[in-house]
Design a protein around this motif. Structure first.
Motif, short mmCIF file in Angstrom:
data_model
loop_
_atom_site.label_atom_id
_atom_site.label_comp_id
_atom_site.label_asym_id
_atom_site.label_seq_id
_atom_site.Cartn_x
_atom_site.Cartn_y
_atom_site.Cartn_z
N ARG A 83 50.17 -24.07 -25.00
CA ARG A 83 49.48 -22.99 -24.28
C ARG A 83 49.46 -21.72 -25.12
N ALA A 86 47.33 -22.10 -28.35
CA ALA A 86 45.89 -22.21 -28.06
C ALA A 86 45.32 -20.82 -27.80
N ILE A 87 46.06 -20.03 -27.03
CA ILE A 87 45.61 -18.68 -26.74
C ILE A 87 45.61 -17.84 -28.01
N LYS A 90 42.61 -18.80 -30.27
CA LYS A 90 41.32 -18.32 -29.75
C LYS A 90 41.23 -16.80 -29.83
N PHE A 91 42.32 -16.15 -29.44
CA PHE A 91 42.28 -14.69 -29.36
C PHE A 91 42.21 -14.07 -30.75
N TYR A 94 38.89 -14.28 -32.15
CA TYR A 94 38.02 -13.25 -31.57
C TYR A 94 38.25 -11.89 -32.25
N LYS B 284 38.16 -10.38 -22.84
CA LYS B 284 38.06 -11.65 -23.54
C LYS B 284 39.29 -12.51 -23.27
N MET B 285 40.45 -11.87 -23.21
CA MET B 285 41.67 -12.63 -22.96
C MET B 285 41.61 -13.32 -21.60
N ILE B 288 39.42 -16.31 -22.01
CA ILE B 288 40.06 -17.42 -22.74
C ILE B 288 41.00 -18.18 -21.81
N VAL B 289 41.80 -17.41 -21.06
CA VAL B 289 42.78 -18.03 -20.17
C VAL B 289 42.07 -18.87 -19.11
N GLU B 291 39.01 -20.15 -19.34
CA GLU B 291 38.30 -21.27 -19.95
C GLU B 291 39.26 -22.41 -20.33
N LEU B 292 40.40 -22.05 -20.92
CA LEU B 292 41.33 -23.08 -21.39
C LEU B 292 42.14 -23.69 -20.25
N PHE B 293 42.58 -22.86 -19.33
CA PHE B 293 43.55 -23.35 -18.35
C PHE B 293 43.13 -23.16 -16.90
#
Lengths: 137, 320
Positions: A83, A86-87, A90-91, A94, B284-285, B288-289, B291-293
């Motif tokens: 978890r 992955a964050i 991605k972050f 960005y 954006k965060m 992301i959260v 979209e992923l989870f």
């Protein structure tokens, strides 16, 4: 651009991937010497700040390796790492870090050849990029 | 309209204090500047009449909750209420010690935008009020009307309130904000359209202004660590000097630490004295959260915190 030799910081978990690296070594497997291994007790120990610290002091890429899902010595550490990373991946993408610079993978203690392969792939990936000058003034 | 709400709130709060249902109340009081609202914490019912509600109550008061002892009633807009639940989810406060008083919110008016649009100083403005979807600004030079999109704070333009069910009491009637989500999404979309190098350059530029006052961290309700990684010295993660590199690392790591707790309330961006558009990062965060989870912070008090849970199969496409 001429290809360069990337420096890679790898965080390997004590129970699987570090032992996997050990096996690759004792089995005399060839893999690129671009990697600098830091042993952590679990991939769940890896804080996103480790990744940024490594990149900011000049690593071209960071590789986080843990046990396969379900195999964690601490039962769920690698799920948490998944978890978190992955964050982070991605972050930071960005924010402008190329996604290739942050790699996460699973490698068990018996997968010496997989460890060698992974390091080879990641090194090849990073050779395609330019050296990390993100944090230069 | 707001007067009515104000009186109703005062009545309810007086009642709560009198009956001993709560020990303290966190709400808004009049600020020292014209139109400004400031946080107000009261425990004596003689102070109840100092509580106000107006279109300028921007602070997310949940930041005070972990520090206020006893049973606490808190005045909350829907966005702030999500932060409260986020704190409950992360075991920073017990749910039964908090009494959430919901106030209807038509969005917070950004006085800076009003001053820019009218060319007037806030002291020259007599009154700012909602008339349906329009905002009327009255001054000696007559009244002017503006649309909500023109005067709302940026974080309110992206408002996605609705569906929150944890209020203990709602004053008046909740209604949706006349938001313009596209306008605020555009900031994120524009960023995504850039190349990694351009994005890095953008943030390098923004964070070179940062003075590391840590206002973003202090005002953040979900930045609740007793000891922040930036102040650690062994090892020292970043230098305390405001170099852009360290500023950027500070903010990036802060964002990743609050992932799954951050509700994109917009307080960090508002508090920033050098106007770094942190909402582009928090927004954006949250994406992301989700979209992923498939996770949204602060919506369900019984849901475990994002980082304390996992699914056997998820995000594997990001892993080698």
């Amino acid at each position: 651009m001429d290809s360069f030799e990337p420096k890679i910081v790898a965080f390997c978990c004590n129970w699987c991937s570090y032992a996997g690296a050990d096996l690759a070594g004792t089995s005399r497997m060839q893999y690129p010497p671009n990697i600098r291994i830091i042993r952590v007790m679990c991939s769940g120990r890896v804080n996103p700040s480790f990744v940024l610290k490594a990149l900011s002091v000049g690593a071209d890429g960071v590789l986080v390796l843990g046990c396969h899902p379900g195999d964690c010595h601490y039962l769920t550490g690698n799920y948490r790492a998944r978890r978190r990373m992955a964050i982070a991946k991605k972050f930071l993408e960005y924010m402008g870090v190329e996604p290739e610079r942050i790699q996460v993978g699973w490698c068990s203690a018996s997968e010496g050849s997989r460890f060698a392969e992974l390091v080879g792939e990641v090194t090849d990936n990073l050779r395609q990029l330019s050296p990390n000058r993100m944090f230069n003034d | 309209m707001t007067k009515e709400l104000e009186n109703k709130l005062r009545e309810e709060v007086r009642n709560l204090l009198e009956k001993g249902k709560v020990d303290r109340v966190i709400g808004y009081g009049a600020g020292s500047l014209r139109f400004a609202a400031t946080p107000l914490i009261i425990s004596d019912k003689a102070d109840v009449d100092r509580l106000i509600i107006n279109p300028f109550i921007h602070n997310n008061l949940s930041v005070f909750l972990p520090d206020v002892s006893g049973k606490v009633a808190i005045v909350a807009k829907e966005c702030d209420a999500r932060s409260i639940i986020s704190l409950v989810q992360n075991k920073q406060i017990p749910r039964e010690n908090v009494y959430i008083i919901g106030v209807p919110c038509s969005g917070i008016i950004d006085l800076g935008k009003v001053e820019k649009l009218t060319g007037l100083d806030r002291d020259e403005i007599d009154d700012i009020s909602w008339q349906g979807d329009k905002v009327t600004i009255a001054s000696a030079g007559g009244a002017k009307e503006f649309t909500a999109q023109e005067v709302l704070a940026d974080s309110c333009l992206g408002c996605d309130a609705g569906g929150f069910r944890e209020f203990d009491l709602v004053i008046g009637e909740m209604k949706p904000v006349a938001a313009d989500k596209e306008l605020i999404r555009k900031r994120i979309k524009d960023m995504e359209a850039m190349s990694p190098a351009e994005r890095w350059e953008f943030w390098k530029n923004e964070f070179s202004r940062c003075i590391r006052c840590y206002a973003c961290r202090q005002i953040c309700p979900v930045c609740f660590c007793d000891r922040c990684f930036v102040e650690e010295t062994e090892p020292q993660w970043i230098s305390p000097l405001p170099r852009w590199q360290d500023n950027l690392i500070f903010q990036a790591v802060r964002m990743m630490h609050v992932a799954g707790r951050c509700t994109d309330c917009g307080e960090c961006e508002r508090a920033c004295p050098v106007n770094i558009p942190l909402g582009i990062l928090t927004g954006k965060m949250e994406d992301i959260v989700e979209e992923l989870f498939e996770y949204r912070a602060g919506m369900d008090k019984d849901a475990p915190p994002l980082m304390a849970a996992y699914q056997p199969e998820e995000a594997e496409d990001l892993i080698r």
